[in-house]
Scaffold this motif. Structure first.
Motif, PDB file in Angstrom:
ATOM      1  N   ARG A  76      -5.570   2.563  -8.523  1.00 52.74           N
ATOM      2  CA  ARG A  76      -5.935   3.227  -7.361  1.00 52.74           C
ATOM      3  C   ARG A  76      -5.025   3.409  -6.347  1.00 52.74           C
ATOM      4  O   ARG A  76      -4.862   4.385  -5.597  1.00 52.74           O
ATOM      5  CB  ARG A  76      -7.249   2.460  -6.696  1.00 52.74           C
ATOM      6  CG  ARG A  76      -8.581   2.635  -7.460  1.00 52.74           C
ATOM      7  CD  ARG A  76      -9.829   2.070  -7.098  1.00 52.74           C
ATOM      8  NE  ARG A  76      -9.827   0.692  -6.903  1.00 52.74           N
ATOM      9  CZ  ARG A  76     -10.124  -0.016  -7.830  1.00 52.74           C
ATOM     10  NH1 ARG A  76     -10.472   0.503  -8.873  1.00 52.74           N
ATOM     11  NH2 ARG A  76     -10.218  -1.529  -7.698  1.00 52.74           N
ATOM     12  N   MET A  77      -4.390   2.238  -6.024  1.00 54.89           N
ATOM     13  CA  MET A  77      -3.244   2.440  -4.944  1.00 54.89           C
ATOM     14  C   MET A  77      -2.325   3.514  -5.377  1.00 54.89           C
ATOM     15  O   MET A  77      -1.806   4.422  -4.566  1.00 54.89           O
ATOM     16  CB  MET A  77      -2.508   1.024  -4.767  1.00 54.89           C
ATOM     17  CG  MET A  77      -3.115   0.049  -3.869  1.00 54.89           C
ATOM     18  SD  MET A  77      -2.413  -1.259  -3.489  1.00 54.89           S
ATOM     19  CE  MET A  77      -1.384  -1.737  -4.911  1.00 54.89           C
ATOM     20  N   ASP A 114      -6.483  -7.393 -11.224  1.00 55.62           N
ATOM     21  CA  ASP A 114      -7.201  -6.477 -10.744  1.00 55.62           C
ATOM     22  C   ASP A 114      -6.621  -5.116 -11.151  1.00 55.62           C
ATOM     23  O   ASP A 114      -5.946  -4.430 -10.095  1.00 55.62           O
ATOM     24  CB  ASP A 114      -8.091  -6.451  -9.594  1.00 55.62           C
ATOM     25  CG  ASP A 114      -8.895  -5.143  -9.470  1.00 55.62           C
ATOM     26  OD1 ASP A 114      -9.073  -4.306 -10.269  1.00 55.62           O
ATOM     27  OD2 ASP A 114      -9.725  -4.965  -8.348  1.00 55.62           O
ATOM     28  N   ILE A 115      -6.077  -4.770 -12.358  1.00 57.64           N
ATOM     29  CA  ILE A 115      -5.197  -3.797 -12.678  1.00 57.64           C
ATOM     30  C   ILE A 115      -5.788  -2.270 -12.170  1.00 57.64           C
ATOM     31  O   ILE A 115      -5.068  -1.297 -11.855  1.00 57.64           O
ATOM     32  CB  ILE A 115      -4.809  -3.515 -14.248  1.00 57.64           C
ATOM     33  CG1 ILE A 115      -3.690  -2.761 -14.560  1.00 57.64           C
ATOM     34  CG2 ILE A 115      -6.006  -3.252 -15.087  1.00 57.64           C
ATOM     35  CD1 ILE A 115      -2.429  -3.160 -13.733  1.00 57.64           C
ATOM     36  N   TYR A 147       5.687   4.807  -4.089  1.00 64.05           N
ATOM     37  CA  TYR A 147       4.665   5.442  -5.097  1.00 64.05           C
ATOM     38  C   TYR A 147       4.941   6.963  -5.244  1.00 64.05           C
ATOM     39  O   TYR A 147       4.492   7.564  -6.477  1.00 64.05           O
ATOM     40  CB  TYR A 147       3.150   5.201  -4.665  1.00 64.05           C
ATOM     41  CG  TYR A 147       2.725   3.959  -4.680  1.00 64.05           C
ATOM     42  CD1 TYR A 147       3.095   2.994  -5.803  1.00 64.05           C
ATOM     43  CD2 TYR A 147       2.177   3.096  -3.616  1.00 64.05           C
ATOM     44  CE1 TYR A 147       2.870   1.612  -5.915  1.00 64.05           C
ATOM     45  CE2 TYR A 147       1.958   1.761  -3.963  1.00 64.05           C
ATOM     46  CZ  TYR A 147       2.149   1.052  -4.731  1.00 64.05           C
ATOM     47  OH  TYR A 147       1.829  -0.312  -4.902  1.00 64.05           O
ATOM     48  N   SER A 148       5.469   7.583  -4.215  1.00 61.95           N
ATOM     49  CA  SER A 148       5.589   9.194  -4.181  1.00 61.95           C
ATOM     50  C   SER A 148       6.925   9.435  -5.444  1.00 61.95           C
ATOM     51  O   SER A 148       6.860  10.516  -5.864  1.00 61.95           O
ATOM     52  CB  SER A 148       6.224   9.597  -3.067  1.00 61.95           C
ATOM     53  OG  SER A 148       7.388   8.988  -2.490  1.00 61.95           O
ATOM     54  N   ASN A 149       7.516   8.502  -6.065  1.00 66.31           N
ATOM     55  CA  ASN A 149       8.435   8.641  -7.051  1.00 66.31           C
ATOM     56  C   ASN A 149       7.972   8.458  -8.256  1.00 66.31           C
ATOM     57  O   ASN A 149       8.697   8.649  -9.348  1.00 66.31           O
ATOM     58  CB  ASN A 149       9.740   7.719  -6.700  1.00 66.31           C
ATOM     59  CG  ASN A 149      10.574   8.183  -5.489  1.00 66.31           C
ATOM     60  OD1 ASN A 149      10.380   9.163  -4.977  1.00 66.31           O
ATOM     61  ND2 ASN A 149      11.843   7.653  -5.201  1.00 66.31           N
ATOM     62  N   ASN A 151       0.806  -1.279  -0.083  1.00 67.00           N
ATOM     63  CA  ASN A 151      -0.030  -0.139   0.018  1.00 67.00           C
ATOM     64  C   ASN A 151       0.983   1.135   0.036  1.00 67.00           C
ATOM     65  O   ASN A 151       0.317   2.423   0.083  1.00 67.00           O
ATOM     66  CB  ASN A 151      -0.954  -0.154   1.215  1.00 67.00           C
ATOM     67  CG  ASN A 151      -0.263  -0.024   2.635  1.00 67.00           C
ATOM     68  OD1 ASN A 151       0.952  -0.489   2.641  1.00 67.00           O
ATOM     69  ND2 ASN A 151      -0.874   0.571   3.476  1.00 67.00           N
ATOM     70  N   LYS A 152       2.203   0.958   0.137  1.00 65.88           N
ATOM     71  CA  LYS A 152       3.229   2.285  -0.008  1.00 65.88           C
ATOM     72  C   LYS A 152       4.044   2.171  -1.173  1.00 65.88           C
ATOM     73  O   LYS A 152       4.783   3.293  -1.471  1.00 65.88           O
ATOM     74  CB  LYS A 152       3.907   2.332   1.404  1.00 65.88           C
ATOM     75  CG  LYS A 152       2.900   2.476   2.543  1.00 65.88           C
ATOM     76  CD  LYS A 152       3.627   2.976   3.776  1.00 65.88           C
ATOM     77  CE  LYS A 152       2.533   2.997   4.816  1.00 65.88           C
ATOM     78  NZ  LYS A 152       1.641   4.176   4.796  1.00 65.88           N
TER      79      LYS A 152
END
Length: 129
Positions: free
Chosen positions: A120-121, A114-115, A73-75, A50-51
């Protein structure tokens, strides 16, 4: 070919049970971080939490030696998804990522993935920054 975040390449991935990678990455996970999905190439693995995204490069003849790479994900500067088409014989979907360091990665997912959930994540982190 190893999955890493410092070259522009693509990989074909098939889903695996998240329990099969839990022991490999448990030392990397922070409080509140959970494994959402896991995939593999012939030997290497890709884990979505989730991160962040964690890649596991399985090395050597026995596969006991492993190299880990992590990209939060912030990158991610930009991403795109392609969903499975209607009535396709071989369902596959794709995820394209462009990172802030300029590198890109393309993942092709085989099977029932489930792409949208993965999208969404990523959106939660890309849009909340």
């Amino acid at each position: 070919m190893a999955i890493n975040f410092n070259q522009n390449t693509g990989w074909t991935l098939t889903p695996i049970n998240v329990d099969s990678v839990r022991n490999d990455v448990k030392g990397l996970l922070i409080d509140g971080e959970i494994i959402s999905a896991a995939f593999k190439t012939a030997r290497d693995q890709l884990v979505f939490t989730n991160k962040r995204i964690i890649s596991i490069d399985v090395q050597g003849i026995t596969g006991r030696k492993k190299s880990f790479s992590s990209m939060p994900y912030s990158n991610i500067q930009y991403f795109a998804i392609q969903t499975v088409g209607f009535m396709e014989l071989v369902p596959d979907s794709e995820l394209f990522l462009m990172f802030t360091n300029g590198f890109t990665a393309k993942f092709e997912f085989k099977g029932n993935v489930d792409i949208g959930e993965i999208g969404r994540m990523i959106s939660e982190y890309v849009l909340s920054e």
